[in-house]
Design an enzyme around this catalytic site. Structure first.
Site, mmCIF file in Angstrom:
data_model
loop_
_atom_site.group_PDB
_atom_site.id
_atom_site.type_symbol
_atom_site.label_atom_id
_atom_site.label_comp_id
_atom_site.label_asym_id
_atom_site.label_seq_id
_atom_site.Cartn_x
_atom_site.Cartn_y
_atom_site.Cartn_z
ATOM 1 N N ASP A 149 1.033 -1.117 0.047
ATOM 2 C CA ASP A 149 -0.202 -0.003 -0.018
ATOM 3 C C ASP A 149 0.845 1.368 -0.042
ATOM 4 O OD1 ASP A 149 0.740 -0.203 2.692
ATOM 5 O OD2 ASP A 149 -0.898 0.140 3.791
ATOM 6 N N SER A 150 1.688 0.905 -0.085
ATOM 7 C CA SER A 150 3.442 1.839 0.215
ATOM 8 C C SER A 150 2.878 2.802 -1.478
ATOM 9 C CB SER A 150 4.652 1.911 -0.320
ATOM 10 O OG SER A 150 4.581 1.251 -1.176
ATOM 11 N N GLU A 183 -1.615 -5.695 8.728
ATOM 12 C CA GLU A 183 -0.998 -4.725 9.591
ATOM 13 C C GLU A 183 -1.846 -4.748 11.275
ATOM 14 O OE1 GLU A 183 -0.070 -0.521 8.539
ATOM 15 O OE2 GLU A 183 0.610 -1.155 7.154
ATOM 16 N N ASP A 243 -0.725 -6.536 -0.053
ATOM 17 C CA ASP A 243 -1.332 -5.897 0.811
ATOM 18 C C ASP A 243 -2.323 -5.781 0.835
ATOM 19 O OD1 ASP A 243 -0.058 -4.662 3.295
ATOM 20 O OD2 ASP A 243 1.001 -2.982 2.133
ATOM 21 N N GLU A 266 8.951 -3.619 10.708
ATOM 22 C CA GLU A 266 9.051 -3.107 10.036
ATOM 23 C C GLU A 266 10.014 -1.849 11.192
ATOM 24 O OE1 GLU A 266 6.427 -0.725 7.348
ATOM 25 O OE2 GLU A 266 7.843 1.003 7.711
ATOM 26 N N LYS A 312 -0.931 -9.555 3.124
ATOM 27 C CA LYS A 312 -0.004 -9.498 4.379
ATOM 28 C C LYS A 312 -1.686 -8.255 4.825
ATOM 29 C CE LYS A 312 3.140 -5.815 4.006
ATOM 30 N NZ LYS A 312 2.437 -4.815 5.010
HETATM 31 O O1 KIV Z 1 3.715 -0.977 1.592
HETATM 32 C C1 KIV Z 1 4.592 -1.792 1.550
HETATM 33 O O2 KIV Z 1 5.693 -1.361 1.046
HETATM 34 C C2 KIV Z 1 5.153 -2.185 2.979
HETATM 35 C C3 KIV Z 1 6.077 -2.481 3.466
HETATM 36 C C4 KIV Z 1 7.149 -0.801 3.816
HETATM 37 C C5 KIV Z 1 6.937 -4.092 4.285
HETATM 38 O O3 KIV Z 1 4.223 -2.480 3.570
#
Ligand code: KIV
Length: 265
Positions: free
Chosen positions: A48-49, A117, A87, A184, A115
């Site tokens: 989600d970056s 959080e 994500d 992280e 993934k």
């Molecule tokens: O969204 C992302 O790029 C991430 C990484 C920083 C692990 O979760």
């Protein structure tokens, strides 16, 4: 690892058991995905970056499932060997049934694992997903979707209580069925402790060289964008081009030449 078929979670777990470090990068489109695949990157994360590096937002909070779904489908088309992690964005996984519905969308788009959080109530969500056939990677330490609650992008679990909690959350996530963990922005000593505490591969970002693997945001490691965190290294410096930079990253991770103390907390 000399595998030329698609990597599986078993291959990645075997890499941990054999002490072979895992190289992971974020990626958002098919062309970069193919280049990473050919460079030996083991895992791609459609992170989600993308909210920050693709959409130009100031945090990841505004990213939607539709965005990750779209970019996961693009990346999936470019891959032969690399494992694909997708994500789950903010607000998409906080109740088990919503999480299930959204995870299915990301798996249908081509993700091989999702993934998410956080810990606490998320442990129950992970248990719900994994017992229904959804492979899950947990994400602990700095959880950027909570940036407004945390008061900024800060190093986490610096004190003993925080470190003990993080290790116990990692173990709880594994017991709930998680098969991989991203940690992280935590002290390097804690990164090592977590990697030793669980059997699943632990991939660090700003978590020290003794995690089982490393991940960076692609744009950061290519030297694009402005101010970057301490844990980032620009792999374009000294490289002949983008593929060369990806190969340099994979080699540095494999040989434990990245991260070094200058990238650690
Ligand atoms: O969204 C992302 O790029 C991430 C990484 C920083 C692990 O979760």
């Amino acid at each position: 690892m000399a595998v030329q078929r698609k990597l599986t979670i078993d291959d990645l777990s075997a890499m941990k058991q054999d002490g072979e470090k895992i190289a992971m990068l974020t990626c958002y489109d098919a062309t970069f995905a193919t280049t990473m695949d050919q460079s030996g990157v083991d895992i791609i994360l459609v992170g989600d970056s993308l909210g920050m590096v693709v959409q130009g937002k100031t945090s990841t909070v505004g990213v939607r499932v539709t965005d990750i779904e779209y970019h996961t489908a693009c990346v999936a088309k470019g891959l032969n060997r690399t494992f694909l992690l997708a994500d789950m964005p903010f607000g998409s996984f906080h109740h088990p049934t919503t999480a299930m519905k959204n995870a299915v969308r990301l798996l249908r788009a081509g993700g091989e694992m999702v993934k998410l959080e956080g810990a606490g109530p998320m442990i129950e969500v992970v248990d719900y997903l994994t017992s229904r056939g959804v492979p899950v990677c947990a994400h602990l330490g700095l959880t950027p979707q909570s940036v407004n609650q945390l008061g900024g992008f800060k190093v986490q679990a610096r004190d003993e209580a925080g470190a003990t909690q993080l290790v116990s959350d990692a173990v709880a996530m594994q017991q709930a069925g998680a098969q991989m963990l991203v940690v992280e922005c935590i002290p390097a000593t804690l990164g090592r402790e977590v990697a030793l505490a669980v059997d699943m591969p632990v991939i660090g970002i700003g978590a020290g060289v003794e995690c089982d693997g490393q991940v960076l945001v692609m744009h950061d490691m290519l030297g694009l964008g402005g101010r970057v965190p301490r844990f980032v290294k620009n792999f374009m410096q000294g490289s002949l081009g983008i593929q060369d930079a990806f190969e340099a990253y994979v080699l540095a991770v494999r040989e434990q030449q990245f991260p070094t103390v200058e990238h650690e907390y």
